[in-house]
Design an enzyme around this catalytic site. Structure first.
Site, PDB file in Angstrom:
ATOM      1  N   LEU A 579       0.784  -1.198   0.078  1.00 20.79           N
ATOM      2  CA  LEU A 579      -0.137  -0.049   0.006  1.00 20.79           C
ATOM      3  C   LEU A 579       0.686   1.388  -0.047  1.00 20.79           C
ATOM      4  O   LEU A 579       0.388   2.302  -0.522  1.00 20.79           O
ATOM      5  CB  LEU A 579      -1.051   0.084   1.087  1.00 20.79           C
ATOM      6  CG  LEU A 579      -2.124  -1.219   1.433  1.00 20.79           C
ATOM      7  CD1 LEU A 579      -2.753  -1.103   2.583  1.00 20.79           C
ATOM      8  CD2 LEU A 579      -2.778  -1.173   0.124  1.00 20.79           C
ATOM      9  N   GLN A 587       9.285  -1.798   6.894  1.00 15.32           N
ATOM     10  CA  GLN A 587       8.764  -2.870   7.677  1.00 15.32           C
ATOM     11  C   GLN A 587       9.301  -3.899   7.328  1.00 15.32           C
ATOM     12  O   GLN A 587       9.720  -5.068   8.233  1.00 15.32           O
ATOM     13  CB  GLN A 587       7.298  -2.709   7.589  1.00 15.32           C
ATOM     14  CG  GLN A 587       6.495  -3.602   8.909  1.00 15.32           C
ATOM     15  CD  GLN A 587       5.085  -3.335   9.142  1.00 15.32           C
ATOM     16  OE1 GLN A 587       4.538  -4.020   9.940  1.00 15.32           O
ATOM     17  NE2 GLN A 587       4.358  -2.537   8.425  1.00 15.32           N
ATOM     18  N   GLY A 653       3.527  -7.310   8.678  1.00 14.50           N
ATOM     19  CA  GLY A 653       4.340  -7.081  10.054  1.00 14.50           C
ATOM     20  C   GLY A 653       5.271  -8.332  10.173  1.00 14.50           C
ATOM     21  O   GLY A 653       6.083  -7.962  11.046  1.00 14.50           O
ATOM     22  N   GLU A 654       4.782  -9.409  10.033  1.00 16.02           N
ATOM     23  CA  GLU A 654       5.572 -10.734  10.385  1.00 16.02           C
ATOM     24  C   GLU A 654       6.343 -11.293   9.428  1.00 16.02           C
ATOM     25  O   GLU A 654       7.238 -11.904   9.673  1.00 16.02           O
ATOM     26  CB  GLU A 654       4.362 -11.426  11.208  1.00 16.02           C
ATOM     27  CG  GLU A 654       3.438 -10.598  11.607  1.00 16.02           C
ATOM     28  CD  GLU A 654       2.906 -11.044  13.039  1.00 16.02           C
ATOM     29  OE1 GLU A 654       3.351 -11.848  13.827  1.00 16.02           O
ATOM     30  OE2 GLU A 654       1.642 -10.735  13.295  1.00 16.02           O
TER      31      GLU A 654
END
Lengths: 693, 334, 171
Positions: A579, A587, A653-654
């Site tokens: 995005l 990230q 995130g992971e």
């Protein structure tokens, strides 16, 4: 299914709160400065298990500047929410070393700390077990930390292993690790007219509110506008928050601030528990797997169960007709483990992806080709089709960019200026899902659209990305959007966790935007507003949905000293639509550095004689420093997945951490010929191995 | 932290007198180690005597070629001094291998030498430690001993000295200038730090009230000018040493004319490898000779075996690091 | 009972007078006494760098500094680098290069970067300096990474931090 049109999504809008962060004026939970604020300093148990027999607070109370000393003898009573971690100062039982047994409130930090040292607590100590012995008494947990069943079996894996032409059996160990966000947990709490006003470092203000409201049977407001990193530890509430709100209740009207010290971050806010993973792979000579077995033994806390789902990704990564995963738990008298960045996948991918590398060696086959040959057409356990699955493309694209084919597959071949160099690959997955329960509200005011949702920005950039999503959903410029997050004064938001924050809040915002436009069209009046709850994903039961990654590492090992450095890391991701490329890359790269840190540095060492993590500071527990990071690159494949959510975003995130430790371990083997099956990999492991030379 | 008073005298003699008058008073210089220990409850002084006004921040060259470093010179300024960088590269490199830019700006030359061990059991006031109290046993010996000593340790203490600078100073034969209650005296750096024996509470030979005023670097021998510092650590920066080596080498016609080897991370004090040095003098400057020499030095090593991580790996690690470092000084690949 | 000591320091260009307990660190004096919360407390033991400020122009750790020992000092935080309210090249570069995520370590990173750039300009070497005997420092990525290693970032925005410092140093 197609994704929604993107104008702002996919562009690198700058972080909205950036100017406040670079000047340090963004208010974090411990930054609240109000007149009359009392500083809380806790008294913590010095035994790992037992009963408190007496507490003498007289010396502490007598110290000038001390406002109150709260113990189980006089603490307000709490309702039982079923979480033993929340039973703070409610009784005499000590479950772990470092458990809070009293709180001192004073007008200055120096006084509070000194007074806490003057509180004398007597214990009747009970025998405790705090060292993880994977061969010690274990049990089958009722469920894993992610809610899944502990065991899964397809076919007859033991028979298939017995019959397989090529078999790799090996055990891999991952240590206890602590999240250590740079901002230690902090709470500032004030009780006003029977209502608690709480400024909390939280991955989900509403979850914090719900928990506190239940415990205190009171109205609670929580704000959490900026959070200095979470990584899982600021999701579910820990004892420190309860302690602060509890202590504040004894001094109504006065703000009480409890900012944890770094040592307390090793004692009271959870961790990733240690695992030992027994892997067994059976394959045909062409590399096709007959059997895949991933048996996990992991640590948990005796007083509160959390089981790391380390075998989880082995349920979906590769095809094999016969397969098993299992999880057993060893209870310890420690603080309870919890979710930590890629819980399950991070340690589990170390076992699986190192075993795959060992199988490739046994087969004398390129490890990338081995993985491609075992790519499943449907989910290997539940048979669902994949909404999209980019692993093979990630492997191929990444290998090309990394220059994989230029390396001789045989180990210990490249010595440059006294350093052995090698390369390795490791893969990973992380589920893409949506959390229910958020509400987004859109109000047109002053020519702008105010989008309110109780989301959390823990550094991932929620404020910025939700602005972009709202802009595209409403068909306006980002300048026309104002996003409000981080408070229970806003409509409810689910937590920033499970790589599902953006997917969940974003889907909700899109739904609200659709309703807004349906209601008011393109030319709304001032004050028009619409809201929506998180829509269910109609495809959730139809497809298996997950992000994928192929991680490539180049490792250099000093031939004389065994020092290990990582000159290059490349992650190639299949994560749907990115995005915001700048924020997304940051990230993903940050996750990859976590993987590097996990591979080479991180280990909490429990000394069972004292029941504590002995390296309980940032000098003893190393996280990667700037100089550890050399060339690091995150790229992604084009992936249009309209099934996961309208934005087509799978969550990032992971996935960044997953597979990195295996890639580095495999590269270390390739560089030196030494296979290390225990994290972290340090020079000790290499220097004491005869194969290192 | 227990309350304490604060004084900032203008004369060194007043600072010394203040400590003599108060057995529980401590000097404060850069504070990087002392503040940490105050917060940890490892030390509980009654008074802090700030010596920042009474210690020199100058580096001066004496007539005999000695470089005198005021005890108040910040670590970063010491490493940046062009005379130090050119004549005593091991000293500059050692400082730069330690801590961080911020800490090097704060830490003083004198204070660096007086750093206390980073043994976690010493820093944790809740675990027994003989270095904190002679009434307590050593917790490290059967604990997490990965960072601990392999040479010169005792039953009561297996701690290592954490200073990088001190290791280099031992290799260049520095002298420590001290002002004490009875006047000034000079202590060779090799005699400054102690082995633990049965009193590990004392890291150095200093008595209460002794103030380090300067460190002298004698005019450099060729082996000092050709010196370096090699630190091995898990993290690429901002980490204490697993082991370190300060080494200097003078080779003439392929033969070792002079050699200096000091080891960090292996003992309660910076360890001058005199056995290895003696073995190397007059021998060919080859990997085989380097290896034989350090192997001879390490014959005295007594690694710790512990279920939480021992330190036997330090024997091959020291060996590899010394060989690599000397090879580099001899012109090869390090 | 502890006696307090009067202290006068300049913080971000403003003179501040206060009485402090001798035990009070500069970090606590700033945060708790003066409500200057720009420097953060990440570890309180000199192991993370989040509390970095400039004292008399040099980057130091305010958590390991006793406030009483800095009477008369000039203290600058990340919020006071451009006292006229304008922007500073380092904060600009951090914004332009997205050199942070959660932002908690960022004020310390920014101050550390200002100090590191100044140190390099003055020819001060680092462990990454190839030629210790030389007088000039080339602030390449390896130099920056080493010089910034005293500031931990758990979000690990290190790549962008190095780029930001590189950009700010070239101005």
């Amino acid at each position: 299914m197609t994704t929604m049109d993107a104008r702002s999504m996919g562009t690198s809008v700058r972080r909205i709160e950036g100017p406040d962060k670079v000047t340090g004026t963004a208010p974090y939970a411990g930054d609240t400065v109000a007149d009359g604020t009392l500083v809380l300093y806790p008294v913590q148990a010095t035994v790992a298990r037992g009963e408190i027999t007496a507490i003498d607070t007289s010396a502490a109370t007598a110290l000038p500047g001390v406002a109150a000393v709260v113990t189980h003898l006089d603490a307000p009573r709490l309702a039982d929410d079923g979480d033993p971690e929340h039973r703070v100062l409610q009784g005499t039982t000590v479950h772990h070393r470092g458990q809070y047994v009293a709180a001192v409130l004073a007008d200055h930090a120096e006084v509070a700390a000194e007074a806490a040292r003057l509180v004398v607590v007597s214990y009747d100590e009970a025998p405790s077990t705090t060292g993880f012995d994977p061969d010690g008494g274990s049990y089958t947990p009722s469920a894993l930390g992610n809610g899944q069943a502990p065991d899964s079996v397809v076919g007859d894996p033991d028979a298939a292993l017995a019959a397989a032409p090529v078999v790799v059996k090996a055990s891999y160990a991952t240590p206890m690790e602590h999240h250590n966000p740079m901002e230690p947990h902090a709470t500032t709490a004030t009780w006003v007219d029977g209502r608690a006003i709480v400024h909390e470092a939280s991955q989900g203000a509403d979850l914090a509110r719900q928990t506190l409201a239940t415990l205190f049977d009171a109205e609670v407001e929580v704000s959490s506008p900026h959070v200095g990193g979470g990584f899982g530890t600021k999701g579910f509430l820990h004892a420190g928050t309860v302690l602060a709100v509890l202590a504040a209740r004894t001094v109504p009207g006065r703000p009480v601030r409890f900012a944890l010290g770094r040592r307390q971050m090793f004692e009271t806010v959870g961790y990733r528990p240690a695992t030992v993973q027994h892997m067994a792979l059976g394959a045909e000579a062409d590399g096709r797997l007959d059997a895949l077995v991933h048996d996990v033994v992991g640590a948990t806390a005796r007083y509160k169960e959390f089981v790391e789902p380390a075998g989880g990704s082995s349920r979906s990564m590769y095809a094999a007709p016969h397969r098993r995963t299992s999880h057993r738990a060893v209870p310890l008298d420690l603080d309870a483990p919890t979710y930590m960045r890629a819980p399950g996948e991070a340690p589990g991918s170390f076992g699986l992806e190192c075993a795959m590398d060992e199988l490739a060696v046994a087969l004398d086959m390129d490890p990338i080709e081995l993985r491609v040959r075992n790519e499943p057409s449907v989910h290997p356990e539940n048979g669902l089709p994949f909404s999209s699955r980019g692993l093979v493309e990630c492997l191929r694209t990444g290998a090309e960019r990394f220059g994989w084919s230029t390396w001789d597959r045989a180990p210990r071949r490249r010595l440059v200026d006294g350093w052995w160099h090698g390369v390795g690959v490791g893969c990973g997955t992380f589920p893409a899902f949506r959390m229910p329960g958020s509400t987004a509200e859109i109000t047109f005011t002053g020519g702008r659209y105010v989008v309110a949702i109780g989301a959390a920005d823990i550094g991932q950039g929620a404020r910025t990305v939700l602005t972009q999503i709202a802009a595209d959903a409403l068909g306006v410029d980002v300048g026309s959007i104002e996003v409000e997050i981080g408070s229970t004064s806003l409509p409810v938001g689910s937590i920033a966790g499970g790589s599902a924050g953006t997917a969940s809040w974003g889907s909700t915002v899109v739904e609200a935007a659709d309703r807004f436009r349906d209601k008011y069209g393109e030319d709304p009046d001032d004050g028009d507003h619409a809201d929506a709850a998180t829509p269910d994903n109609p495809w959730a039961e139809e497809f298996a949905m997950a992000a994928y990654v192929a991680q490539f590492a180049e490792v250099a090992v000093h031939a004389d000293t065994g020092e290990i450095r990582v000159p290059r890391l490349l992650g190639t991701f299949g994560v749907g639509r990115i995005l915001n490329p700048t924020l997304g890359r940051s990230q993903l790269q940050g996750g990859m550095v976590w993987g590097l840190s996990m591979a080479l540095h991180e280990e909490s060492v429990v000394d069972p004689r004292f029941g504590e993590v002995i390296n309980h500071d940032l000098a003893g527990y190393h996280i990667a420093a700037n100089a550890d990071v050399r060339e690091i690159d995150a790229q992604w494949i084009d992936e249009d997945d309209g099934y996961v959510n309208p934005m087509g975003a799978k969550g990032i995130g992971e996935i960044g951490i997953v597979g990195v430790a295996a890639a580095i371990a495999n590269a270390t083997y390739h560089a030196t010929g030494v296979r290390v099956r225990s994290l972290p990999i340090t020079c000790d492991d290499l220097l004491t191995d005869p194969a290192f030379g | 932290m227990k309350p304490f008073t604060y004084a900032r005298p203008d004369e060194a003699s007043d600072a010394v007198a203040a400590l003599v008058a108060d057995p529980d008073a401590r000097f404060l210089a850069g504070g990087t180690n002392l503040l940490d220990h105050l917060k940890l409850g490892v030390v509980e002084p009654s008074q802090l005597v700030d010596v920042n006004r009474v210690t020199s921040t100058e580096i001066t060259e004496l007539d005999d070629g000695t470089l005198r470093i005021g005890a108040g010179v910040a670590n970063s300024d010491l490493a940046a001094d062009s005379r130090v960088r050119r004549r005593y590269p091991a000293v500059a490199a050692a400082i730069l291998a330690g801590a961080s830019g911020q800490l090097r700006n704060m830490a003083s030359t004198g204070g660096n030498l007086l750093q206390r061990t980073r043994c976690p059991y010493f820093a944790d006031a809740t675990t027994p430690c003989t270095k904190r109290s002679l009434d307590e046993a050593c917790s490290a010996r059967e604990g997490w001993a990965r960072y601990h000593a392999i040479l010169g340790a005792s039953e009561s203490c297996i701690a290592t000295h954490p200073s990088d600078l001190a290791v280099a100073l031992v290799a260049v034969d520095a002298q420590v200038q001290v002002l004490g209650p009875d006047g000034a005296r000079t202590i060779p750096i090799g005699e400054f730090h102690r082995l633990p024996g049965d009193d590990p509470t004392r890291d150095t030979v200093l008595e209460h009230g002794d103030l380090v005023t300067a460190v002298d670097l004698p005019a450099p021998a060729p082996a000092v000018t050709n010196s370096t510092y090699r630190k091995v650590r898990d993290r690429a920066s901002y980490a204490f040493a697993l082991v370190s080596v300060a080494a200097g080498l003078e080779v003439r016609d392929g033969v070792v004319a002079d050699v200096r080897i000091a080891l960090g991370g292996v003992a309660h004090k910076p360890w001058r490898a005199t056995t290895a040095e003696a073995a190397l003098r007059g021998r060919p400057a080859t990997d085989e000779e380097f290896r034989a020499a350090i192997t001879a030095e390490l014959e005295a090593a007594e690694p710790v075996e512990s279920p939480l991580g021992g330190n036997a790996y330090k024997i091959p690690l020291v060996t590899g690091t010394v060989v690599s470092t000397l090879r580099g000084l001899a012109g090869g690949t390090s | 009972m502890t006696t307090t000591i009067p202290l006068s320091i300049t913080v971000d260009g403003e003179q501040r007078d206060l009485d402090v307990d001798p035990r009070t660190t500069l970090l606590d004096a700033l945060r708790e006494r003066l409500a200057v919360t720009t420097p953060k407390k990440g570890c309180d033991h000199g192991q993370c760098g989040a509390c970095t400020v400039l004292v008399d122009g040099r980057r130091v750790l305010s958590c390991l500094t006793l406030a009483v020992a800095k009477d008369g000092a000039d203290v600058v935080t990340a919020n006071g680098l451009a006292p006229d309210g304008g922007s500073h090249p380092v904060t600009e570069a951090f914004l332009a290069n997205d050199a942070f995520q959660c932002g908690y370590c960022t004020p310390g990173q920014v101050c550390s970067a200002v100090g590191a750039i100044d140190e390099a300009r003055r020819g001060m070497p680092s462990a990454a300096t190839a030629d210790l005997a030389g007088d000039d420092v080339v602030l390449d990525r390896a130099e920056i990474a080493e010089r910034m290693s005293g500031n931990l970032c758990r979000c690990a925005a290190y790549v962008n931090i190095v780029t930001a410092v590189e950009e700010a140093a070239s101005r």
